[in-house]
Structure formats: structure tokens, C-alpha cells
Design a protein around this motif. Structure first.
Motif, PDB file in Angstrom:
ATOM      1  N   ARG A 292       0.899  -1.261  -0.146  1.00  0.00           N
ATOM      2  CA  ARG A 292      -0.131   0.029  -0.071  1.00  0.00           C
ATOM      3  C   ARG A 292       0.843   1.265  -0.062  1.00  0.00           C
ATOM      4  N   PHE A 293       2.272   1.120   0.434  1.00  0.00           N
ATOM      5  CA  PHE A 293       3.014   2.408   0.147  1.00  0.00           C
ATOM      6  C   PHE A 293       4.061   1.953  -0.652  1.00  0.00           C
ATOM      7  N   ARG A 294       4.581   3.049  -1.391  1.00  0.00           N
ATOM      8  CA  ARG A 294       5.621   2.729  -2.438  1.00  0.00           C
ATOM      9  C   ARG A 294       6.979   2.944  -1.605  1.00  0.00           C
ATOM     10  N   GLU A 295       7.975   1.745  -1.799  1.00  0.00           N
ATOM     11  CA  GLU A 295       9.248   1.745  -1.014  1.00  0.00           C
ATOM     12  C   GLU A 295       9.974   3.075  -1.577  1.00  0.00           C
ATOM     13  N   ASP A 296      10.053   3.227  -2.708  1.00  0.00           N
ATOM     14  CA  ASP A 296      10.988   4.385  -3.401  1.00  0.00           C
ATOM     15  C   ASP A 296      10.548   5.747  -2.492  1.00  0.00           C
TER      16      ASP A 296
END
Ligand code: ATP
Ligand code: MG
Length: 457
Positions: A292-296
Motif C-alpha cells: 500500500r506504500f511505495r518503497e521508493d
């Protein structure tokens, strides 16, 4: 009150003439014939403005100007000179004179210049006062070692331009930390713009962040600047960042990488210089693991991580916070200073504060409004704080199912006995008439972990 003006000129006739005009205009003039006399007068009382001749025997006006910049940096000075050369004028302005007038003085010009200088100085003072007030209302109270450490972290992080990610439970003070960082940064005189990512509907977020051009969509009757544009040269605070959709995350990522964006429906690429501070009460590691959350984006935002611990893990802060909000709430209600009885304080100090500082602040404000007595006592406190065990038990006993009500009773009963026996399981088992093994099993089934419970209390 009439503004006081000190005229410094060795020519007595000029002093007298200017003083006469200023008095007619409603100012309070005074004069000095030399730099030394001027310094004496200023030492006695700082005027609102100094009108200063450049050429004087002994020490000249430029010397006094330099000295005043050091001792009274906020005092506006207007220079005047009979043999005004451009160089002297430039030098005086560089040294911080408000303006430079040539002699013979044009009285209209003098009065205009004076009015403007006084207004500028008044605005500067008001600005400073407001800034001090903002700093005061955003003061972070915290005496516990963890908060002292956090204040140090803020002091180190603030002057850098590094991105900050603030995490912590609801109401712990994340926004306050973000504002403190801005207030202690080089960007302090530029905007602090807040965006609550959770409160903006998905279809509007792009336009809110980046703005839109006229006609970009139905209802876009005017060009509108977005929050990133408004925050140029300042700080943008992206609050509740864990609640952004993946699409918005991609857009934010681009702006963090390239520092540029387009308004919705626009073709012009805008560039901004914005410091980003983000906050969330979610665990972003979990959010990333679950896609649900972008790592980058996480790594871009998390340059300087700051964790604000919940209030129950820094109980030393409870008392100072109570004092702080009591004082503030009493002042706002123009009432007399309220205080807490020792017993009430004791109850407040052991309450677990699930809503953290915000809950504490709300409760204090309510107490000040609702409690008519100067000393607030246990009975004035909300029931979950005044009688936590009784409250929990009462709620449990109202359960639909017998099993739930019985569990509520057993829980409170056993916790009471354990507490009375210093959390010693063998001794408690003996007192309540159970085998040690049976008690342990019972505690497990009720979800009571003695070690954990001891920590909380
Ligand atoms: N250490 C503190 N000293 C003084 N006031 C505090 C402190 N911590 C929090 N507050 C006050 O408590 C209230 C809640 O703080 P804030 O809004 O910063 O919390 P938050 O972590 O952003 O909460 P949420 O996650 O619910 O948005 C504010 O009114 C804030 O001024
Ligand atoms: Mg917040």
C-alpha cells in the motif's frame, strides 16, 4: 501615542526649525547638538526614530549610525546632509540608514519619509512580536529524557534542508514537531503549508497539490495555485502520508525527484524550492510489505526519521503538560489560575492516555470550563480516569453474553488481587484459592500478561 523623534544636528537653527514642524505635525521632538549628547539621550530613553546629520564637528553622523546599528538595531535612522554626495548616501544606506535626505530639507519630503520609516518600523516590530507569539504557542513541553532527546534531534535537523519523516501515534505532537522544525529553519519567514492527505478526496488531491489551470475540469472557473506552489521557498507539511493512494504517491515521488510539476490541465512546467516534512501514524514498513506504500517514496521521505513516543512511555511529561494546558486554558477563560489536587494528579499520572497529548489537552480544557472550583479534584475527572477499574468492569458487566460479563468480572477481580500481591502469581493463586497452574491458565485465557501489565502500571 505621539512618536518621539530625536534630531541630531550641530546647527541649532536647524534643530529648532525641524522640531517646530514636527511638533506641529503631532510628533514629540527632542534635539541633540552632538553625537555624545545624542548617545546620552538615547541611553535615557530610546526614541522611535533618529534624524541624523552626517557632518558634525568631533564625531560625525556615520559614526553614530554605526554605533546605533549595534546597540539598537531596530531603531530607524534617517540621515541628512548639506553636502550630500552620492557616496555618503550609499554608504549610509549600506550601514542600515532607512533613507537619506538632502539639505536644505524639503519639509514635505521629510514628513513623508518620516511617516514611512515609522510605519516600516512598526510593522517590523509587530512582525517580530507575532513570530514570538507563534513560537510560544508552538512550544514543545517535554522533560522526559526521550523528549529532551527529541528536542535535540529537532535542533540538529531544523537548519538543514533535509526531508523529515515524523511517525507516532495519534495526538503525540507530530504536527507540533513539524512546525518547530520550520520555525527553527532558514525558511522561517517563508510559508509553512499544511496538506492533510487523508482529508482530501482522491479526485481533488492532484489539483490541491499542484493547482489547476482555468477550464482544466468542470468547475475550474479560475486558475488556482496548488500547495506546492504556495510553499515555494518554505516548507510543505504532508500530514497523514500513509493514507495517500498509490496514484498520488507516484505524483509526489516525481516532485521529490525533479522538483517540478505542471498544474492540472497546464503545459507550463513549474519549478519550486520546497522543504518536505511528512508525518503518519501508520507503520509504513507494514504498509510497504502489504503493497500500500511505495518503497521508493518511503526512502525519499525518510531522510531524517523522527519518532514521537506515546505519552504512556514518557510519564514524566504528564505533569508539565497538565500545568502548561491548565495555565493556557485558565488564561483563555480569563478565570483565575486552577490547580489539581494531589489525588487528582495521581490519577492523571497513571492513566494510559490512549489519545496522547491531544486527549490530555482536551480534558484539561473541559475541566477548566466545567469545574467551578479553583482546585480540581478526583470527582471532577472523567470516570475512566477517576475510577478506571470500576469503569472497565461496569462496561464489561453490560455485555450481552454471560461469558463476556463473567470474563470482565474475572479480569478485574484477578488484576486487583495480582496488584495487591505485587504481581506474584504463586501468592495470588494461594489467596484466591486456585492452584498456580490453574491461575496461569486462567490469566492466559483472559489475555492478561503479568509482565506487560507491570510495565503499564
Ligand atoms: N509536547 C507538547 N507540548 C505542548 N503541546 C503539545 C505537545 N504535544 C502535543 N501538543 C498539543 O497537542 C495537540 C495534538 O498535537 P498534534 O496535532 O501535533 O499531534 P499529531 O501527532 O499531529 O496528532 P494526529 O496524529 O492526531 O494528527 C496540539 O494541540 C498540540 O499543540
Ligand atoms: Mg497531526
Amino acid at each position: 501615542m505621539a512618536s518621539s523623534i530625536l534630531i541630531v544636528d550641530d546647527e541649532e537653527s536647524i534643530c529648532r526649525a525641524v522640531a517646530g514642524i514636527l511638533a506641529d505635525e503631532g510628533y514629540t521632538p527632542a534635539s541633540a547638538a552632538s553625537v555624545d549628547e545624542a548617545l546620552q539621550r538615547i541611553e535615557q530613553q530610546v526614541p522611535d526614530l533618529v534624524l541624523l546629520d552626517v557632518a558634525m564637528p568631533a564625531r560625525d553622523g556615520i559614526e553614530l549610525l554605526e554605533e546605533l546599528r549595534r546597540s539598537c538595531p531596530e531603531l530607524p535612522v534617517i540621515m541628512m546632509s548639506g553636502h550630500g554626495t552620492i557616496e555618503t548616501a550609499v554608504r549610509a544606506t549600506k550601514l542600515g540608514a532607512y533613507d537619506f535626505l538632502e539639505k536644505p530639507l524639503s519639509y514635505d519630503k521629510l514628513l513623508l519619509c518620516l511617516a514611512r520609516a515609522l510605519e516600516t518600523s512598526r510593522l517590523a516590530q509587530e512582525n517580530r512580536r507575532l513570530r514570538e507569539e507563534i513560537t510560544r504557542t508552538h512550544e514543545i513541553i517535554g522533560e522526559s529524557p526521550v523528549m529532551q532527546e527529541l528536542l535535540k534531534q529537532i535542533a540538529v535537523a531544523a537548519p538543514t534542508d533535509g526531508r523529515v519523516l515524523i511517525t507516532g501515534e495519534n495526538g503525540t505532537g507530530k504536527e507540533l514537531v513539524a512546525r518547530q522544525i520550520h520555525l527553527n529553519s532558514k525558511r522561517v519567514s517563508n510559508p509553512f503549508v499544511e496538506v492533510n492527505c487523508a482529508a482530501i478526496p482522491e479526485e481533488l488531491i492532484e489539483s490541491v497539490l499542484f493547482g489547476h489551470e482555468k477550464g482544466a475540469f468542470t468547475g475550474a472557473i479560475q486558475m488556482k495555485r496548488g500547495r506546492f506552489e504556495m510553499a515555494d521557498a518554505g516548507t510543505i507539511f504532508l500530514d497523514e502520508i500513509g493514507d495517500m493512494s498509490l496514484m498520488t504517491q507516484a505524483k509526489i515521488l516525481r516532485i521529490l525527484q525533479e522538483h517540478r510539476f505542471e498544474r492540472v490541465g497546464g503545459s507550463e512546467t513549474l519549478e519550486v524550492n520546497v522543504r518536505v516534512i511528512a508525518a503518519t501514524n501508520k507503520n509504513l514498513e507494514t504498509e510497504m510489505a502489504e503493497g500500500r506504500f511505495r518503497e521508493d517514496l518511503y526512502y525519499r521521505l525518510n531522510v531524517i526519521p523522527i519518532y514521537v513516543p506515546p505519552l504512556r512511555q514518557r510519564r514524566d511529561d504528564i505533569r508539565p503538560l497538565l500545568e502548561h494546558f491548565l495555565e493556557r486554558a485558565s488564561a483563555q477563560n480569563s478565570g483565575s489560575r486552577r490547580s489539581l489536587s494531589a489525588k487528582a494528579l495521581e490519577k492523571l499520572a497513571v492513566y494510559p492516555w490512549p489519545g496522547n497529548v491531544r486527549e490530555l489537552q482536551n480534558i484539561v480544557e473541559r475541566l477548566v470550563l466545567m469545574c467551578p472550583r479553583p482546585v480540581i479534584d478526583v470527582e471532577d475527572l472523567p470516570p475512566q480516569i477517576a475510577h478506571p477499574d470500576r469503569e472497565k468492569l461496569l462496561r464489561g458487566l453490560q455485555s450481552e453474553k454471560l461469558a463476556d460479563a463473567r470474563a470482565a468480572f474475572e479480569r478485574e477481580y484477578l488484576l486487583g488481587k495480582l496488584r495487591a500481591n505485587q504481581w506474584n502469581i504463586s501468592r495470588t493463586a494461594e489467596v484466591v484459592g486456585l492452584a498456580r497452574e490453574s491461575l496461569s491458565r486462567k490469566l492466559r485465557s483472559l489475555g492478561i500478561t503479568v509482565e506487560k501489565q507491570k510495565d503499564v502500571e
